[in-house]
Design a protein around this motif. Structure first.
Motif, mmCIF file in Angstrom:
data_model
loop_
_atom_site.group_PDB
_atom_site.id
_atom_site.type_symbol
_atom_site.label_atom_id
_atom_site.label_comp_id
_atom_site.label_asym_id
_atom_site.label_seq_id
_atom_site.Cartn_x
_atom_site.Cartn_y
_atom_site.Cartn_z
ATOM 1 N N ALA A 41 33.424 46.668 40.458
ATOM 2 C CA ALA A 41 34.448 46.827 41.301
ATOM 3 C C ALA A 41 34.626 46.663 42.262
ATOM 4 C CB ALA A 41 35.662 48.319 41.782
ATOM 5 N N ALA A 42 33.129 45.580 42.409
ATOM 6 C CA ALA A 42 32.896 45.512 43.287
ATOM 7 C C ALA A 42 32.977 43.246 42.928
ATOM 8 C CB ALA A 42 31.277 44.994 44.513
ATOM 9 N N PRO A 43 34.355 42.100 43.929
ATOM 10 C CA PRO A 43 33.911 40.863 43.093
ATOM 11 C C PRO A 43 32.728 40.293 44.745
ATOM 12 C CG PRO A 43 35.309 41.436 44.894
ATOM 13 C CD PRO A 43 34.944 42.688 44.478
ATOM 14 N N VAL A 44 32.081 39.228 44.347
ATOM 15 C CA VAL A 44 30.866 39.083 44.618
ATOM 16 C C VAL A 44 31.926 37.128 44.356
ATOM 17 C CG1 VAL A 44 29.047 36.970 44.244
ATOM 18 C CG2 VAL A 44 29.131 39.516 43.221
ATOM 19 N N SER B 288 38.266 55.274 35.041
ATOM 20 C CA SER B 288 37.783 54.571 36.697
ATOM 21 C C SER B 288 37.694 53.317 37.146
ATOM 22 C CB SER B 288 35.786 53.773 35.591
ATOM 23 O OG SER B 288 36.372 52.408 35.059
ATOM 24 N N GLY B 289 38.804 52.530 36.911
ATOM 25 C CA GLY B 289 40.254 51.885 37.612
ATOM 26 C C GLY B 289 39.264 50.443 37.763
ATOM 27 N N PRO B 290 40.541 49.563 37.619
ATOM 28 C CA PRO B 290 40.214 48.425 37.673
ATOM 29 C C PRO B 290 38.835 47.859 38.226
ATOM 30 C CG PRO B 290 41.721 48.456 39.520
ATOM 31 C CD PRO B 290 41.849 49.922 39.011
ATOM 32 N N GLN B 291 38.366 46.960 37.241
ATOM 33 C CA GLN B 291 36.930 46.592 37.624
ATOM 34 C C GLN B 291 37.101 44.405 38.109
ATOM 35 O OE1 GLN B 291 34.512 48.198 37.323
ATOM 36 N NE2 GLN B 291 35.785 49.656 37.473
ATOM 37 N N ALA B 292 36.338 44.296 39.466
ATOM 38 C CA ALA B 292 36.211 42.959 39.075
ATOM 39 C C ALA B 292 34.793 42.250 39.065
ATOM 40 C CB ALA B 292 36.179 42.536 40.788
ATOM 41 N N GLN B 293 33.788 42.897 38.232
ATOM 42 C CA GLN B 293 33.578 42.492 37.141
ATOM 43 C C GLN B 293 32.755 43.342 35.932
ATOM 44 O OE1 GLN B 293 29.938 40.150 39.740
ATOM 45 N NE2 GLN B 293 30.200 42.146 41.282
ATOM 46 N N VAL B 294 32.802 42.632 34.987
ATOM 47 C CA VAL B 294 31.999 42.823 33.667
ATOM 48 C C VAL B 294 31.441 42.695 32.968
ATOM 49 C CG1 VAL B 294 34.062 44.509 31.057
ATOM 50 C CG2 VAL B 294 34.911 44.314 33.468
ATOM 51 N N GLY B 295 30.808 43.004 32.145
ATOM 52 C CA GLY B 295 29.584 42.762 31.098
ATOM 53 C C GLY B 295 28.893 43.049 30.257
ATOM 54 N N ALA B 296 28.449 42.434 29.568
ATOM 55 C CA ALA B 296 27.827 43.373 28.636
ATOM 56 C C ALA B 296 26.683 42.182 28.306
ATOM 57 C CB ALA B 296 28.779 44.342 27.024
#
Length: 228
Positions: free
Chosen positions: A198-201, A111-119
């Motif tokens: 992938a969208a940073p905040v 999926s490519g690098p991510q800016a936001q990851v959480g669970a």
């Protein structure tokens, strides 16, 4: 001269906004809307051998150092209550979840690098005494270097059901290529509804800097208009 100053101020502001620091996410509920949501409802108790990668919905892969369960439908968390499959949506997700004694790793090469990851997370805690067990979350770069890491102690009631915390990372750039979780020795971790974006905040301070820079530019433009 003033126009040049305004341009410099805007450039400096944008540079400061681009250099925003990363932030760990600790929240009772999700803090961002995912562009990719990975759940584990379709796995129905799949046992994944240690060191054996498992593709997750074509978006990520999962691997663990120990035998883990994808699509687990129940997990006794001792002093932190119970997680179980549920027929309706709860704050920690719906359906089945991941259960492991860790460490576990999620990779995002597909999926490519991510800016936001959480669970949504919880972990087992003793029924009596201090709840000292910890989860440690780590974000990794493309070169498997640690971008940032933090530890957190989830504390829910012994009689709770499907309670937990939303934990993860929000960064200024999409540079998270994998996301690892470890748990204190002898304890179990559970997680569900892996959020990826992938969208940073921008951080609030960065937004304020950008607004200040735009205000400088606007003020100079108004003064020039009055002179003209």
């Amino acid at each position: 001269m003033k126009t040049s100053f305004a341009r410099l101020a805007l450039v400096a502001t944008l540079a400061a906004a681009g250099a925003a620091h990363a932030a760990s996410i600790v929240s009772p509920t999700a803090t961002f809307a995912p562009s990719i949501l990975v759940d584990f409802d379709a796995y129905d108790g799949l046992q994944v051998a240690a060191g054996s990668p498992e593709l997750l919905n074509g978006n990520a892969f999962f691997v663990s150092d120990v035998v883990s369960t994808l699509g687990a439908n129940n997990q006794d968390l001792g002093g932190n209550g119970l997680w179980g499959a549920r027929s309706d949506l709860t704050p920690t997700g719906s359906g089945n979840f991941v259960s492991s004694t860790g460490p576990v790793l999620f990779g995002f090469l597909l999926s490519g690098p991510q800016a936001q990851v959480g669970a949504y997370f919880n972990l087992s805690q003793p029924l009596e005494g201090a709840k000292d067990a910890m989860l440690t979350l780590t974000a990794y770069s493309a070169a498997n270097q640690v971008l940032e890491s933090f530890s957190y102690k989830v504390d829910t009631s012994w009689e709770s059901y499907n309670e937990g915390m939303f934990l993860g990372f929000s960064r200024a750039n999409a540079d998270i290529y994998s996301f690892g979780v470890t748990v204190s020795a002898g304890q179990s971790l559970v997680l569900d509804n892996l959020h990826l974006s992938a969208a940073p905040v921008p951080e609030p301070a960065s937004i304020a800097l950008l607004a200040a820079g735009l205000a400088v530019v606007g003020g100079v433009a108004r003064r020039r208009a009055r002179r003209d």
